[in-house]
Design a protein around this motif. Sequence first.
Motif, PDB file in Angstrom:
ATOM      1  N   GLU A   1       0.590  -0.658  -0.128  1.00  0.00           N
ATOM      2  CA  GLU A   1       0.021  -0.208  -0.220  1.00  0.00           C
ATOM      3  C   GLU A   1       0.653   1.016   0.131  1.00  0.00           C
ATOM      4  O   GLU A   1       0.456   1.837  -0.498  1.00  0.00           O
ATOM      5  CB  GLU A   1      -0.945   0.311   1.433  1.00  0.00           C
TER       6      GLU A   1
ATOM      7  N   GLN B   1       2.429   6.766  -6.842  1.00  0.00           N
ATOM      8  CA  GLN B   1       1.807   7.484  -7.264  1.00  0.00           C
ATOM      9  C   GLN B   1       2.017   8.823  -6.907  1.00  0.00           C
ATOM     10  O   GLN B   1       1.790   9.936  -8.009  1.00  0.00           O
ATOM     11  CB  GLN B   1       0.064   7.239  -6.370  1.00  0.00           C
TER      12      GLN B   1
ATOM     13  N   LYS C   1       0.822   4.133  -2.807  1.00  0.00           N
ATOM     14  CA  LYS C   1       0.921   5.819  -2.533  1.00  0.00           C
ATOM     15  C   LYS C   1       2.615   6.202  -3.069  1.00  0.00           C
ATOM     16  O   LYS C   1       2.562   7.333  -3.881  1.00  0.00           O
ATOM     17  CB  LYS C   1       1.112   5.780  -1.362  1.00  0.00           C
TER      18      LYS C   1
ATOM     19  N   GLU D   1      -4.802   5.956  -8.529  1.00  0.00           N
ATOM     20  CA  GLU D   1      -4.103   4.466  -8.057  1.00  0.00           C
ATOM     21  C   GLU D   1      -4.974   3.693  -8.451  1.00  0.00           C
ATOM     22  O   GLU D   1      -3.822   2.409  -7.745  1.00  0.00           O
ATOM     23  CB  GLU D   1      -5.410   4.658  -6.713  1.00  0.00           C
TER      24      GLU D   1
END
Length: 440
Positions: free
Chosen positions: A311, A318, A315, A327
Motif C-alpha cells: 500500500e 503515485q 502511494k 490509484e
Amino acid sequence: MNISKEQLDDLNAVVTVDIAKADYSDKVDSILKDYRKNANIPGFRKGHVPMGLVKKQYGKAVLVDEVNKLLQDALNKYLTEEKLDVLGNPLPKEQENFNWDADDYSFEFELGLAPKFEVKLNGKKAITHYKIVATDEMIDNQIKTIQKQYGKLISKDSAEKDDLINGTFVNEEKEIENQTTISLDKIKGKRNLDKFIGSKVGDVLTLKTKGLFTDDHDLMNALKVSHDEAHDLDIEVTFTISEINHQELADLDQDLFDKLYGKDTVKSVTELKEKIKQDADRQFVQQSDQQLLNDVTESVLENTKFDLPAEFLQKWIQATGEQPLTEDEAKDEYEKSEKGLRFQLIEGKIINDNNLQVTFDELKEFAKDLIKGQMAQFGQMSPEDKELEDIAARILSNQDEVKRISEQLMSQKLLAYYKENVKLKEKEVSFDDFVKEVYK
C-alpha cells in the motif's frame, strides 16, 4: 528539534519531526539581514530598507525554505543513524490546518520498511546448468560457411542446385517489390526447386510464398515483410531473375588458415576444426552462464517468500511519478515492478551477507581485462600496463561506463557464488537442443 518513530507494523512506520522556533530563527534572521543589505526597493536607499518591510516581502519564503532544509537534513540524518532500511522515500502525510504563521511545527512522514527474510537458494529440484557443445555437424557447417565467405562467385547462364540467384520479388496487391539474392539450398520442396533449376537470366517465375523457404525468416528477408506477416503468408509473387552465380568454395589450405587466424596459427583441417570448436565453446559458456543466472533468479524468487509494504509503495509510485497517476494506475505500475523489486532486495542481501561488493581495485582490473580482450581482437596481444592504466582511467571517469562495467563484474561474482552454493545438475547438449529446451 525532536524526532520520534511510531512502528505501525513490521513494514510500516511514521516518523514525526518537531521543529521549534529556536531551531530556525537565527538562520532566518541572518538571511533577512543579508537581504536588507542588498534589497533594491523603490523609495529606499540600498541597505536602508526597514526590516519590517523586508520581513513582509521575503520573510515567509525564507522561513519555509529554511524549515524545509532543516527538515530534510534532520530526516536523512535520523534514517542513517537509526539504520532504517526504507523502500522508496519518506512520504509526507497531509496535515489539516497546518499554519506557517505558528512558531513551532510538526511534520509526519510515512515510511515503507524493507522486510526481514532469509534467502532460499535451493528448492526441491536442482537447477540445470547446461554445457553446450559444438557438434561435428555444426563445425562442418561453419567450415562450409567460411569456404563460401572466402570463395569465388562464378557467373552462369542457367541455374542448378545450390546456385545463388539474384532477382526481384513482386506482388502489386501487397506492394511488394524487393531485389534480393537467394540460395537455392534454402528453397523448400522439389516442386519449388524445379521451377528454379534450368531457369535463365530474364526469366520470370511465378511462385507461391507458402512453403517456399525452409525457414519463414528467409521469406521475411526475401520479401522485406514483417516477422508477423511472413508467418502463414500465402500469396502469389513473381520473381524476375537478373543474375545467376555459382559459389565456388575456397580451398581448405594454408592461405585460408592464415587469413582466418594469422600466419601458421592453424596448419591443418583438424586444427581448424579444433579452433572453431574452442571458439564456439567459449561463446556457448557465456550463453550457458546467462541462462543459469536467469534460472537461479526465477528459482530464488519462487522459494524466498516475504511481504512488502504494498500500500505504501503504491502511494509512493503515485506521488513520485513523472506524470500524475490514479490509484488504479499506480497499482498497475506496482504490480509490474514488484517482481523486480523483490529480486533487487534478494540480490542485495546475497551481496551484503557474502561480502560480494565490488571494490574500485577490482573494477579497475576488470576494466583492464576487458580492454586487453578488445585490443587482442585487433592484433595487440601484449599491451603495456601503462597503456592499459591510462585507457582504464579514461573509461572509469565516465559514470555510465562505471555503472555498466560494475554490473558486468557483479554478475560474474554472483555467478561464481551460485555455482558454489546452488544445487546444480549439469546437462550436456548441442546448441540446437539448448535452444529447444530453453525457448520451447
